[in-house]
Motif scaffolding. Structure first.
Motif, short mmCIF file in Angstrom:
data_model
loop_
_atom_site.label_atom_id
_atom_site.label_comp_id
_atom_site.label_asym_id
_atom_site.label_seq_id
_atom_site.Cartn_x
_atom_site.Cartn_y
_atom_site.Cartn_z
N LEU A 100 0.83 -1.21 0.00
CA LEU A 100 0.00 0.00 0.00
C LEU A 100 0.87 1.26 0.00
O LEU A 100 0.55 2.26 -0.68
CB LEU A 100 -0.95 -0.01 1.21
CG LEU A 100 -1.91 1.17 1.29
CD1 LEU A 100 -2.82 1.23 0.06
CD2 LEU A 100 -2.77 1.08 2.56
N GLN A 101 1.96 1.18 0.75
CA GLN A 101 2.87 2.33 0.78
C GLN A 101 3.47 2.57 -0.62
O GLN A 101 3.58 3.70 -1.07
CB GLN A 101 3.99 2.04 1.78
CG GLN A 101 4.64 3.29 2.28
CD GLN A 101 5.59 3.00 3.44
OE1 GLN A 101 5.64 1.90 3.99
NE2 GLN A 101 6.36 4.00 3.79
N ALA A 102 3.82 1.49 -1.28
CA ALA A 102 4.37 1.60 -2.64
C ALA A 102 3.30 2.19 -3.57
O ALA A 102 3.59 3.04 -4.43
CB ALA A 102 4.80 0.22 -3.14
N HIS A 103 2.08 1.74 -3.40
CA HIS A 103 0.95 2.23 -4.20
C HIS A 103 0.79 3.75 -4.00
O HIS A 103 0.71 4.52 -4.96
CB HIS A 103 -0.30 1.47 -3.73
CG HIS A 103 -1.57 1.83 -4.41
ND1 HIS A 103 -1.97 1.25 -5.59
CD2 HIS A 103 -2.54 2.71 -4.08
CE1 HIS A 103 -3.14 1.75 -5.94
NE2 HIS A 103 -3.51 2.65 -5.05
N ASN A 104 0.77 4.18 -2.74
CA ASN A 104 0.57 5.60 -2.46
C ASN A 104 1.75 6.44 -2.94
O ASN A 104 1.60 7.57 -3.41
CB ASN A 104 0.32 5.82 -0.96
CG ASN A 104 -1.06 5.30 -0.56
OD1 ASN A 104 -1.98 5.23 -1.39
ND2 ASN A 104 -1.21 4.88 0.68
N HIS A 105 2.95 5.84 -2.86
CA HIS A 105 4.14 6.54 -3.33
C HIS A 105 4.03 6.75 -4.85
O HIS A 105 4.30 7.85 -5.36
CB HIS A 105 5.39 5.73 -2.98
CG HIS A 105 6.66 6.41 -3.35
ND1 HIS A 105 6.97 7.70 -2.94
CD2 HIS A 105 7.71 6.01 -4.10
CE1 HIS A 105 8.14 8.04 -3.43
NE2 HIS A 105 8.62 7.04 -4.14
N ALA A 106 3.61 5.71 -5.55
CA ALA A 106 3.46 5.81 -7.01
C ALA A 106 2.47 6.93 -7.35
O ALA A 106 2.74 7.76 -8.23
CB ALA A 106 2.97 4.47 -7.58
N ILE A 107 1.36 6.97 -6.65
CA ILE A 107 0.34 8.00 -6.93
C ILE A 107 0.93 9.40 -6.74
O ILE A 107 0.71 10.30 -7.55
CB ILE A 107 -0.89 7.80 -6.02
CG1 ILE A 107 -1.56 6.46 -6.32
CG2 ILE A 107 -1.87 8.96 -6.17
CD1 ILE A 107 -2.56 6.00 -5.26
N GLU A 116 9.82 5.66 -14.88
CA GLU A 116 10.45 6.17 -13.67
C GLU A 116 9.55 5.94 -12.46
O GLU A 116 10.01 5.60 -11.37
CB GLU A 116 10.72 7.68 -13.81
CG GLU A 116 12.09 8.02 -14.28
CD GLU A 116 13.17 7.18 -13.62
OE1 GLU A 116 13.24 7.17 -12.38
OE2 GLU A 116 13.93 6.50 -14.35
N VAL A 117 8.24 6.17 -12.65
CA VAL A 117 7.29 5.95 -11.55
C VAL A 117 7.33 4.47 -11.16
O VAL A 117 7.35 4.13 -9.97
CB VAL A 117 5.85 6.35 -11.96
CG1 VAL A 117 4.88 6.20 -10.79
CG2 VAL A 117 5.82 7.78 -12.49
N HIS A 118 7.38 3.61 -12.16
CA HIS A 118 7.45 2.16 -11.90
C HIS A 118 8.71 1.84 -11.09
O HIS A 118 8.64 1.14 -10.07
CB HIS A 118 7.46 1.41 -13.24
CG HIS A 118 7.76 -0.05 -13.12
ND1 HIS A 118 6.77 -1.00 -12.88
CD2 HIS A 118 8.92 -0.73 -13.19
CE1 HIS A 118 7.34 -2.19 -12.81
NE2 HIS A 118 8.63 -2.07 -13.00
N LEU A 119 9.86 2.36 -11.53
CA LEU A 119 11.12 2.01 -10.86
C LEU A 119 11.16 2.58 -9.44
O LEU A 119 11.64 1.92 -8.52
CB LEU A 119 12.31 2.51 -11.69
CG LEU A 119 12.52 1.75 -13.00
CD1 LEU A 119 13.58 2.42 -13.87
CD2 LEU A 119 12.88 0.28 -12.76
N GLU A 120 10.61 3.78 -9.25
CA GLU A 120 10.54 4.35 -7.90
C GLU A 120 9.66 3.47 -7.00
O GLU A 120 9.94 3.30 -5.82
CB GLU A 120 9.92 5.76 -7.97
CG GLU A 120 10.92 6.87 -7.98
CD GLU A 120 11.82 6.85 -6.76
OE1 GLU A 120 11.30 6.90 -5.63
OE2 GLU A 120 13.04 6.77 -6.94
N LEU A 143 3.61 -1.63 -13.27
CA LEU A 143 2.88 -0.79 -12.32
C LEU A 143 1.49 -0.42 -12.79
O LEU A 143 0.61 -0.17 -11.98
CB LEU A 143 3.70 0.49 -12.07
CG LEU A 143 3.09 1.52 -11.14
CD1 LEU A 143 2.97 0.97 -9.72
CD2 LEU A 143 3.91 2.80 -11.14
N GLY A 144 1.28 -0.39 -14.11
CA GLY A 144 -0.04 0.02 -14.58
C GLY A 144 -0.10 0.07 -16.09
O GLY A 144 0.87 -0.27 -16.78
#
Ligand code: GLY
Ligand code: MN
Length: 461
Positions: A283-290, A301-305, A341-342
Motif C-alpha cells: 500500500l505504501q508503494a501504491h501511495n508513493h506511485a500515486i 520512472e514511476v514504476h522504478l521508484e 505498475l499500470g
C-alpha cells in the motif's frame, strides 16, 4: 451514446491525420458459443465504437479521406429477423444518431472496396484480433490472413492512438461512472466473502453488479485466494479463515468505458500480523506511485521508484537486503513484483493493446527485456489527458521462489530463508484509476477502501 457531434468531430480529426485513401473500420460480429444462434455477449470493437458509436453487430464504417464522406454499411433486419428479435431502428436511423448521412448494404461495400482497390487507392485498416475480421479482409481486399499483419496501416494506427490516448471531458465522466460501479463491486465482495464460500460465489456477486448497471465486466473477473497467480480466472476454491482474498475486477459502462480496480482483504475479520506487514508495504508503494503522477514524468520512472519502495519495505521485513538501487537495477525485486505498475485505460481495459503496446505505452521507444520490466505496459512520458491504472503488488510465487533459490539468483539481495517461511502467503495488490491533469493527477471515481482499517471495517461479520 454521446451527442452526434462528438462522433463527427472524432472522424473529422482522424481524416485530417491521414494523408489520403479510405479508412476502413471493422465492427464486430456476434460470436457463437456453441452454435450460431447461441452467442456470447456482444461486444463492439472499441475503435469502431469510438468513431461510430453504434453497438450493433455486422456494421462496417468507412471514412473517405479524399472526399470527406463517411458511410456505415450493414444489412437491415429482414422480416424473419424481426419475428425473432423485434423491431429495431434501421441502419439509416441509427447512423443519423452519430452524424452519418450515408448508409449502404454489405454488397455495396464489397463493390466499392473492389473499385477502390482497382483504382489503386490506399485502404487503411487496423490490426485484427478476430478471425471474422481476417476473413472479411480476405474476401473484400484479397489479403491473405497471413499477410494482414504487414498490410496494417501504420499511419492509421498512430492516428487512432494519438486521439484515443487523450481522454476528453465527456469520456472522463463516462470512465468515472465505470469506476464508481467498480467500487461498488469491490465493496460488495469485501462485505460478503465468508469462510466456506466458493470463490465463484464472490465472483458472481461482483459480476452481477456490473450487469445490473446495464453494461458488462470490463475483463474476466479475478476473484481468488491465490492472488500470487497474476491473471487467475479459476473460481473453484473454497475460501477459508486465514486466506487473503484478491479481487481484480471492473465494470464497463454501456458506452464501453472501463473501470479497473484491485483489492485485497482477509477472509478472517482481520489481517494476520504478517499479512498486515506485507499489505502495508504494498500500500505504501501504491501511495508513493500515486504521489509521483504528473505530466512529463516517464511512467517507467514511476514504476522504478515504486520498485524501490517495495525493496525498502521488504528489507524492513527481512525479506530483502543490500543496496536498494542496485537491487532494482538488477531486477531482484521482480521475485515479488514480476509485472508492471499500470497501463492505459479507456474503451479497453488495457487501452488499445491490440493496436500495439510499443506505440500506446512507449511512443515507439524501446522496451526493456528484463524480467519484470518487460511486463510494464506503459513506460512513456505522461501527458495531460492520459488515463491509467496504478497497481503494484507483492506476490509470493512458490515456483518462482524455488527456481530462483535453486540457481542462487540475486542471493545478495534476497533472504531466501525468510522468504521460504512465507511461501504460501499468496499475493496482495491495490489498484486505482487516474487521470493525468495539466499539472497533477486526479483519482477517478469515488475512493475505494484500501487502508488496513478501512478494509477490516468491512470484514466485521
Ligand atoms: N486488471 C487486469 C489487468 O490489468 O490486467
Ligand atoms: Mn489493471
Amino acid at each position: 451514446m454521446f451527442h452526434r457531434s462528438t462522433y463527427s468531430t472524432r472522424r473529422e480529426e482522424l481524416r485530417k491525420n491521414i494523408s489520403s485513401g479510405i479508412i476502413l473500420l471493422l465492427g464486430n460480429e456476434e460470436s457463437p458459443m456453441n452454435y450460431a444462434d447461441n452467442g456470447y455477449h456482444f461486444r463492439q470493437d472499441s475503435s469502431f465504437s469510438y468513431y461510430f458509436g453504434l453497438n450493433q453487430a455486422g456494421l462496417t464504417g468507412i471514412l473517405d479521406v479524399d472526399s470527406g464522406e463517411d458511410c456505415i454499411y450493414g444489412n437491415d433486419l429482414t422480416i424473419e429477423d424481426i419475428v425473432w428479435m423485434g423491431v429495431q431502428p434501421t441502419i439509416k436511423e441509427r447512423a443519423a444518431e452519430v452524424g452519418v448521412n450515408r448508409t449502404a448494404d454489405v454488397e455495396s461495400l464489397e463493390k466499392e472496396l473492389a473499385q477502390a482497390n482497382k483504382d489503386g487507392r490506399t485502404i487503411h485498416f487496423l490490426p485484427t484480433y478476430r478471425a471474422t475480421h481476417d476473413l472479411k479482409l480476405f474476401k473484400w481486399l484479397k489479403i491473405h490472413p497471413e499477410a494482414i499483419k504487414e498490410s496494417v496501416s501504420h499511419e492509421l494506427v498512430l492516428a487512432v492512438i494519438a486521439q484515443r490516448n487523450y481522454k476528453k471531458e465527456e469520456e472522463i465522466v463516462e470512465i468515472e461512472k465505470g469506476v464508481d460501479i467498480t467500487v461498488d463491486m469491490h465493496i460488495a465482495a469485501m462485505k460478503m466473502a465468508r469462510p466456506g464460500m466458493k470463490e465463484s460465489e464472490v465472483a458472481a456477486v461482483v459480476e452481477s453488479i456490473a450487469l445490473a448497471h446495464g453494461g458488462h465486466v470490463s475483463f474476466p473477473v479475478i476473484a481468488t485466494i491465490n492472488g500470487q497467480t497474476l491473471h487467475n480466472h479459476y473460481h473453484g476454491n473454497t475460501i477459508k479463515k486465514g486466506d487473503l482474498f484478491l479481487l481484480d475486477a471492473g465494470a464497463e459502462t454501456p458506452l464501453y468505458y472501463a473501470g479497473d480496480l484491485s483489492s485485497t482483504f482477509p477472509v478472517d475479520h482481520r489481517f494476520t500480523s504478517v499479512q498486515k506487514d506485507i499489505y502495508e508495504v504494498s500500500l505504501q508503494a501504491h501511495n508513493h506511485a500515486i504521489s509521483l503522477l504528473a505530466p512529463s514524468i516517464p511512467f517507467k520512472e514511476v514504476h522504478l521508484e515504486t520498485c524501490r519502495s517495495i525493496v525498502d519495505g521488504m528489507k524492513s521485513l527481512g525479506f530483502m537486503k543490500g543496496n536498494t538501487d542496485l537491487a532494482v537495477e538488477a531486477g531482484a525485486h521482480a521475485l515479488f513484483f514480476p509485472c508492471g505498475l499500470g497501463h492505459m485505460m479507456g474503451l479497453d481495459i488495457h487501452d488499445m493493446e491490440g493496436l500495439g503496446e510499443q506505440y500506446v505505452g512507449y511512443d515507439n521507444e524501446p522496451k526493456s527485456t528484463q524480467f519484470g520490466l518487460k511486463s510494464l505496459r506503459l513506460g512513456r512520458k505522461l501527458e495531460a489527458g492520459f488515463v491509467l491504472t496504478i497497481e503494484p503488488g507483492i506476490y509470493f510465487i512458490p515456483e518462482l521462489i524455488d527456481a530462483w533459490k535453486a540457481e542462487g539468483r540475486f542471493k545478495d539481495f534476497l533472504n531466501y530463508d525468510a522468504i521460504e517461511k512465507y511461501k504460501d502467503f499468496g499475493g496482495c495488490r491495490n489498484e486505482e484509476d487516474f487521470l493525468i491533469t495539466d499539472d497533477s493527477y486526479k483519482l477517478l471515481g469515488k475512493p475505494k477502501p484500501k487502508t488496513v482499517a478501512e478494509v477490516e471495517a468491512l470484514r466485521q461479520y
